[in-house]
Design an enzyme around this catalytic site. Sequence first.
Site, mmCIF file in Angstrom:
data_model
loop_
_atom_site.group_PDB
_atom_site.id
_atom_site.type_symbol
_atom_site.label_atom_id
_atom_site.label_comp_id
_atom_site.label_asym_id
_atom_site.label_seq_id
_atom_site.Cartn_x
_atom_site.Cartn_y
_atom_site.Cartn_z
ATOM 1 N N LYS A 77 0.853 -1.197 0.000
ATOM 2 C CA LYS A 77 0.000 0.000 0.000
ATOM 3 C C LYS A 77 0.884 1.240 0.000
ATOM 4 O O LYS A 77 1.893 1.284 0.732
ATOM 5 C CB LYS A 77 -0.910 -0.034 1.232
ATOM 6 C CG LYS A 77 -1.946 1.074 1.305
ATOM 7 C CD LYS A 77 -2.883 0.841 2.498
ATOM 8 C CE LYS A 77 -3.942 1.918 2.621
ATOM 9 N NZ LYS A 77 -4.848 1.674 3.781
ATOM 10 N N SER A 152 -9.719 1.803 2.666
ATOM 11 C CA SER A 152 -8.811 2.526 1.811
ATOM 12 C C SER A 152 -7.771 1.651 1.097
ATOM 13 O O SER A 152 -7.156 2.118 0.132
ATOM 14 C CB SER A 152 -8.077 3.583 2.631
ATOM 15 O OG SER A 152 -7.281 2.984 3.627
ATOM 16 N N SER A 176 -10.047 -0.436 6.998
ATOM 17 C CA SER A 176 -9.466 -0.299 5.657
ATOM 18 C C SER A 176 -8.789 -1.526 5.086
ATOM 19 O O SER A 176 -8.420 -1.521 3.913
ATOM 20 C CB SER A 176 -8.450 0.841 5.639
ATOM 21 O OG SER A 176 -9.114 2.036 5.385
#
Length: 495
Positions: A77, A152, A176
Site C-alpha cells: 500500500k 482505503s 481499511s
Amino acid sequence: MTVPETAAEIARAVNERELSAAAIAAEFEARIHLREAAVGAFLTQTGALALAHAERVDARVRAGEELPLAGVPLAIKDNMCLTGTRTTCGSKILENWTAPYTATAVQRLLDAGALPVGKTNLDEFAMGSSCENSALGTTRNPWDRERVPGGSSGGSVAAVAAGEAVLALGSDTGGSIREPAAFCGVVGFKPTYGRVSRYGLIAFASSLDQIGPVARTVQDAARCYDVMAGHDPLDATSLARPVAATHNGLRDDLRGVRIGLVNEFTLSALGADVRATYERAYADLEGLGADLVDVSLPTADYGVATYYLIAPAECSSNLARFDGMRYGLRVPGADVAETYERTRAAGFGDEVKRRILIGTHALSSGYYDAYYVRAQKARTLIAADFATAFQRCDAIAAPAAASEAFRFAAKSDPYSMYLMDYYTIPMSLAGLPALSVPCGFVTPPDGAHPLPLGLQLTTPLFEERTLLGIAHAYERATMHASVRPPIAANETARV
Ligand code: GLN
C-alpha cells in the site's frame, strides 16, 4: 510449470528449487502489464526492483537458506515507505516524494524472500472506504469494473484478487483492510494494535493505525503475519510481548468453539440476499461444530461517532507536518503563512481537508472536553463491552461491511460512506485483532456480476492464533475463497 496460487506453495517450490524467484518476478511483471489497464491497482510498478530482489533470493536459496516467503510477489500500500521508491499516500501533496527508508514490516517481508512488485492505490492518506478519494488514480473492482474495490486499501486487495500479487500489505484504522477485502473476495487481516510495527507507515490516526496482510488464503495471511509481527524498537507503541507462530497447525473444525453473534448488529438493515448470506455463514460455523451464543455490545452503536472524532483529531495533528517546508509539494507564497496555506490548499483533497477541520475543531479549547474527551470515554466503554462479551465466547462473528461493493459515485455524502465501516470500527477502537474471510456471493439487482461478501471474525487482544484458526476452518469447509474473478480465472501462464 505454472506459478502456484498461494504464498505457501510458491515458497515451497522456490526453496526446493523447482522454480526460480527470477522467473516468478518476470511472470508477474508480464501479468501486471496485461491486467493493469483493467484494474488500476498500482500507483507505481517496481518490476525491476522485484527482479533484483528475486536474484538475491535465488542466490540465498542456492546457498542453502530456507526463506518463508521465497519468491512471493508482494504489493505494498502506498502509505508505506520503500527506500528509493515514490510513496504518495494517494495525495498530490506527496505525489513526487521518494521514501528515504523502508518500513519495518516491509523490510521483514523482503528479508524473508518476498518480491516487491509495486505500490498500490489508496484513498488519500487512507481516509475513505472506496478508493475514490485517491488523487492519483482509479482502482476498479476485479469482479465488476463498474464498482469500487473498497478502501482505503483498495489497490492492495484488487491486486491480490486480480492475481497481480500473491500477498499485499494494507493498513487498517477503522476497517481499511477488512472492508475492501470483503468487496474483492480476499482475506484481509488486522492484527492486534501494536503487533506489527508502524515504523515507516505514514500516520493517519496513530492510536488506531495497524498494518496487516491481504492474501488469498487464511494460511497465507498467517504466514505473512508471522514474518512481520513482533517488537520493533523504532515504534514506541509496538508490543514487546512474544508472538506465537500462527501459520502451522491451524485448526480444521470448530468443535467446542463458542462464537458470539452481537444482538445489536441486527441484519435487518442489509439487503435480503446479503442477509441470507450472513445467516448461512453463521449456520456454517455451527455446522463445523461451533456453539453460537448471543452477546451484547450496547455501546458499539456509538462506534462511528466516536471514531469520527478520534481519528480526525489525530489526523489533524499528524498531517500538520505537510506544510511545504520539508516533505513533498511546496507552493510558495509571500511569507511562511501564505506558503503553508497555498501548499495545503493545493495539496490536500476535500475529504482530508474535512477531517483536518473536524479534528482541529474537536481539539480546540472550549470544545475539547465536549468532543474529544467524551469520544475517549466512549472508546473505553466500547472496549469494556467487548471484554464482557468475550467472557461468553471465544470469537465474535459479524458482517465485514454493510453491503457488497457499490458503484462508483454511489455514495455522494460523506456520512453514507462513513457508515460502510459500522461493523469494523468498534474492533478498531478496542484494538482487537479482526479479519474478513470470503463468505459467499450476491448478485445485486443493479448488477450483472456476482459480488463477494466477507465474514468478519474478531477475538480478544493477542488471540491471533485462535482467530486465524477459526477463519481457516471456515475457509476450508466453505471454499468461497477458491473462486476467482474472471480476470484472474486463467492463471495458466508458463514460466
Ligand atoms: N473508512 C474509514 C475512514 O475513512 C477507515 C479508514 C482506514 O481504516 N484507514 O477513516
